[in-house]
Design a protein around this motif. Structure first.
Motif, PDB file in Angstrom:
ATOM      1  N   ALA A   6       0.829  -1.208   0.000  1.00 16.21           N
ATOM      2  CA  ALA A   6       0.000   0.000   0.000  1.00 16.21           C
ATOM      3  C   ALA A   6       0.865   1.261   0.000  1.00 16.21           C
ATOM      4  O   ALA A   6       0.556   2.242  -0.691  1.00 16.21           O
ATOM      5  CB  ALA A   6      -0.930  -0.008   1.207  1.00 16.21           C
ATOM      6  N   ALA A   7       1.952   1.244   0.762  1.00 21.11           N
ATOM      7  CA  ALA A   7       2.853   2.396   0.800  1.00 21.11           C
ATOM      8  C   ALA A   7       3.514   2.606  -0.562  1.00 21.11           C
ATOM      9  O   ALA A   7       3.692   3.743  -1.005  1.00 21.11           O
ATOM     10  CB  ALA A   7       3.908   2.204   1.884  1.00 21.11           C
ATOM     11  N   PHE A   8       3.861   1.516  -1.217  1.00 19.31           N
ATOM     12  CA  PHE A   8       4.466   1.630  -2.547  1.00 19.31           C
ATOM     13  C   PHE A   8       3.487   2.276  -3.525  1.00 19.31           C
ATOM     14  O   PHE A   8       3.840   3.195  -4.264  1.00 19.31           O
ATOM     15  CB  PHE A   8       4.911   0.263  -3.067  1.00 19.31           C
ATOM     16  CG  PHE A   8       5.491   0.321  -4.443  1.00 19.31           C
ATOM     17  CD1 PHE A   8       6.783   0.761  -4.643  1.00 19.31           C
ATOM     18  CD2 PHE A   8       4.732  -0.030  -5.555  1.00 19.31           C
ATOM     19  CE1 PHE A   8       7.321   0.842  -5.923  1.00 19.31           C
ATOM     20  CE2 PHE A   8       5.259   0.046  -6.828  1.00 19.31           C
ATOM     21  CZ  PHE A   8       6.559   0.479  -7.017  1.00 19.31           C
ATOM     22  N   ARG A   9       2.271   1.795  -3.515  1.00 19.98           N
ATOM     23  CA  ARG A   9       1.265   2.353  -4.429  1.00 19.98           C
ATOM     24  C   ARG A   9       1.048   3.837  -4.140  1.00 19.98           C
ATOM     25  O   ARG A   9       0.982   4.656  -5.063  1.00 19.98           O
ATOM     26  CB  ARG A   9      -0.049   1.600  -4.302  1.00 19.98           C
ATOM     27  CG  ARG A   9      -1.114   2.156  -5.217  1.00 19.98           C
ATOM     28  CD  ARG A   9      -2.404   1.408  -5.117  1.00 19.98           C
ATOM     29  NE  ARG A   9      -3.370   2.009  -6.027  1.00 19.98           N
ATOM     30  CZ  ARG A   9      -4.524   1.477  -6.296  1.00 19.98           C
ATOM     31  NH1 ARG A   9      -4.901   0.346  -5.741  1.00 19.98           N
ATOM     32  NH2 ARG A   9      -5.344   2.079  -7.125  1.00 19.98           N
ATOM     33  N   ALA A  10       0.933   4.197  -2.874  1.00 13.98           N
ATOM     34  CA  ALA A  10       0.732   5.600  -2.508  1.00 13.98           C
ATOM     35  C   ALA A  10       1.907   6.464  -2.971  1.00 13.98           C
ATOM     36  O   ALA A  10       1.707   7.568  -3.486  1.00 13.98           O
ATOM     37  CB  ALA A  10       0.530   5.721  -1.003  1.00 13.98           C
ATOM     38  N   LEU A  11       3.105   5.959  -2.817  1.00 11.10           N
ATOM     39  CA  LEU A  11       4.300   6.686  -3.239  1.00 11.10           C
ATOM     40  C   LEU A  11       4.329   6.840  -4.755  1.00 11.10           C
ATOM     41  O   LEU A  11       4.612   7.925  -5.271  1.00 11.10           O
ATOM     42  CB  LEU A  11       5.547   5.957  -2.740  1.00 11.10           C
ATOM     43  CG  LEU A  11       6.896   6.585  -3.016  1.00 11.10           C
ATOM     44  CD1 LEU A  11       6.990   7.981  -2.413  1.00 11.10           C
ATOM     45  CD2 LEU A  11       8.004   5.694  -2.458  1.00 11.10           C
ATOM     46  N   ARG A  12       4.013   5.780  -5.463  1.00  7.54           N
ATOM     47  CA  ARG A  12       3.973   5.839  -6.933  1.00  7.54           C
ATOM     48  C   ARG A  12       2.955   6.875  -7.396  1.00  7.54           C
ATOM     49  O   ARG A  12       3.236   7.704  -8.258  1.00  7.54           O
ATOM     50  CB  ARG A  12       3.619   4.461  -7.509  1.00  7.54           C
ATOM     51  CG  ARG A  12       3.449   4.467  -9.031  1.00  7.54           C
ATOM     52  CD  ARG A  12       2.967   3.137  -9.573  1.00  7.54           C
ATOM     53  NE  ARG A  12       1.694   2.685  -9.080  1.00  7.54           N
ATOM     54  CZ  ARG A  12       0.502   3.149  -9.479  1.00  7.54           C
ATOM     55  NH1 ARG A  12       0.419   4.137 -10.351  1.00  7.54           N
ATOM     56  NH2 ARG A  12      -0.620   2.643  -8.982  1.00  7.54           N
ATOM     57  N   GLU A  13       1.776   6.842  -6.783  1.00  7.87           N
ATOM     58  CA  GLU A  13       0.722   7.780  -7.173  1.00  7.87           C
ATOM     59  C   GLU A  13       1.077   9.214  -6.789  1.00  7.87           C
ATOM     60  O   GLU A  13       0.782  10.146  -7.536  1.00  7.87           O
ATOM     61  CB  GLU A  13      -0.605   7.364  -6.549  1.00  7.87           C
ATOM     62  CG  GLU A  13      -1.164   6.097  -7.179  1.00  7.87           C
ATOM     63  CD  GLU A  13      -2.442   5.589  -6.528  1.00  7.87           C
ATOM     64  OE1 GLU A  13      -2.784   6.062  -5.407  1.00  7.87           O
ATOM     65  OE2 GLU A  13      -3.099   4.720  -7.123  1.00  7.87           O
ATOM     66  N   GLU A  14       1.723   9.398  -5.641  1.00 10.59           N
ATOM     67  CA  GLU A  14       2.150  10.739  -5.232  1.00 10.59           C
ATOM     68  C   GLU A  14       3.097  11.336  -6.268  1.00 10.59           C
ATOM     69  O   GLU A  14       3.045  12.533  -6.552  1.00 10.59           O
ATOM     70  CB  GLU A  14       2.839  10.674  -3.872  1.00 10.59           C
ATOM     71  CG  GLU A  14       3.364  12.011  -3.389  1.00 10.59           C
ATOM     72  CD  GLU A  14       4.139  11.924  -2.093  1.00 10.59           C
ATOM     73  OE1 GLU A  14       4.789  12.922  -1.751  1.00 10.59           O
ATOM     74  OE2 GLU A  14       4.112  10.878  -1.414  1.00 10.59           O
ATOM     75  N   CYS A  15       3.950  10.496  -6.828  1.00 11.58           N
ATOM     76  CA  CYS A  15       4.906  10.960  -7.836  1.00 11.58           C
ATOM     77  C   CYS A  15       4.285  11.078  -9.230  1.00 11.58           C
ATOM     78  O   CYS A  15       4.934  11.567 -10.153  1.00 11.58           O
ATOM     79  CB  CYS A  15       6.108  10.022  -7.890  1.00 11.58           C
ATOM     80  SG  CYS A  15       7.142  10.109  -6.419  1.00 11.58           S
ATOM     81  N   GLY A  16       3.058  10.614  -9.379  1.00 14.07           N
ATOM     82  CA  GLY A  16       2.369  10.754 -10.652  1.00 14.07           C
ATOM     83  C   GLY A  16       2.732   9.706 -11.689  1.00 14.07           C
ATOM     84  O   GLY A  16       2.442   9.882 -12.864  1.00 14.07           O
ATOM     85  N   PHE A  17       3.355   8.617 -11.264  1.00 13.49           N
ATOM     86  CA  PHE A  17       3.750   7.576 -12.208  1.00 13.49           C
ATOM     87  C   PHE A  17       2.643   6.534 -12.356  1.00 13.49           C
ATOM     88  O   PHE A  17       1.992   6.170 -11.379  1.00 13.49           O
ATOM     89  CB  PHE A  17       5.022   6.859 -11.742  1.00 13.49           C
ATOM     90  CG  PHE A  17       6.248   7.722 -11.769  1.00 13.49           C
ATOM     91  CD1 PHE A  17       6.694   8.306 -12.945  1.00 13.49           C
ATOM     92  CD2 PHE A  17       6.977   7.940 -10.609  1.00 13.49           C
ATOM     93  CE1 PHE A  17       7.825   9.098 -12.961  1.00 13.49           C
ATOM     94  CE2 PHE A  17       8.112   8.735 -10.614  1.00 13.49           C
ATOM     95  CZ  PHE A  17       8.534   9.315 -11.797  1.00 13.49           C
TER      96      PHE A  17
END
Length: 138
Positions: A6-17
């Motif tokens: 979940a943290a990975f997905r949130a980080l990816r989405e925060e970066c817009g990737f």
């Protein structure tokens, strides 16, 4: 930050990737990235090098946003009565962004650029600087 799916997905989405952009960057299949994020997948969370890259992207994203917001606020000081209309560029498609980046030596994904623009907006909000978004390529 705990290295969870979940943290990975949130980080990816925060970066817009997108998941596809992560897959392309690391030479893995899209399905692999999906499994990195799927809670009950038999594949564990992403490898450390993927985490490190994404964390570095996040750091650069925040640093760039701070620098842009500071430049905007400094430029506002040269307008004694304020400016009439501050617009932050936002892009609906990669093609619209590519048209702007053409010849600049810059090749950033549209989601990343828009994520940075949103961060600039948040910083301007904190400084109570009014702005609007302007969609490019329309």
């Amino acid at each position: 930050m705990e290295k969870t799916k979940a943290a990975f997905r949130a980080l990816r989405e925060e970066c817009g990737f997108t998941q596809q952009e992560i897959a392309d960057e690391f030479g893995v299949r899209l399905l692999t990235v999906k499994k990195w994020e799927k809670p009950h997948s038999d594949i564990s969370a992403p490898p450390d090098d993927v985490w490190q890259w994404l964390l570095e992207c996040r750091g650069a994203l925040h640093q760039d946003a701070r620098e842009i917001a500071e430049q905007i606020m400094e430029s506002l000081e040269s307008f004694p009565n304020g400016i009439q209309k501050l617009e932050l560029d936002y892009y609906r498609t990669q093609e619209a962004l590519d048209n702007v980046q053409l010849g600049t030596g810059t090749d950033e994904p549209v989601g990343y650029v828009n994520a940075r623009t949103r961060l600039v907006g948040q910083l301007l909000d904190r400084a109570e600087v009014p702005y609007t978004y302007r969609y490019q390529g329309e």
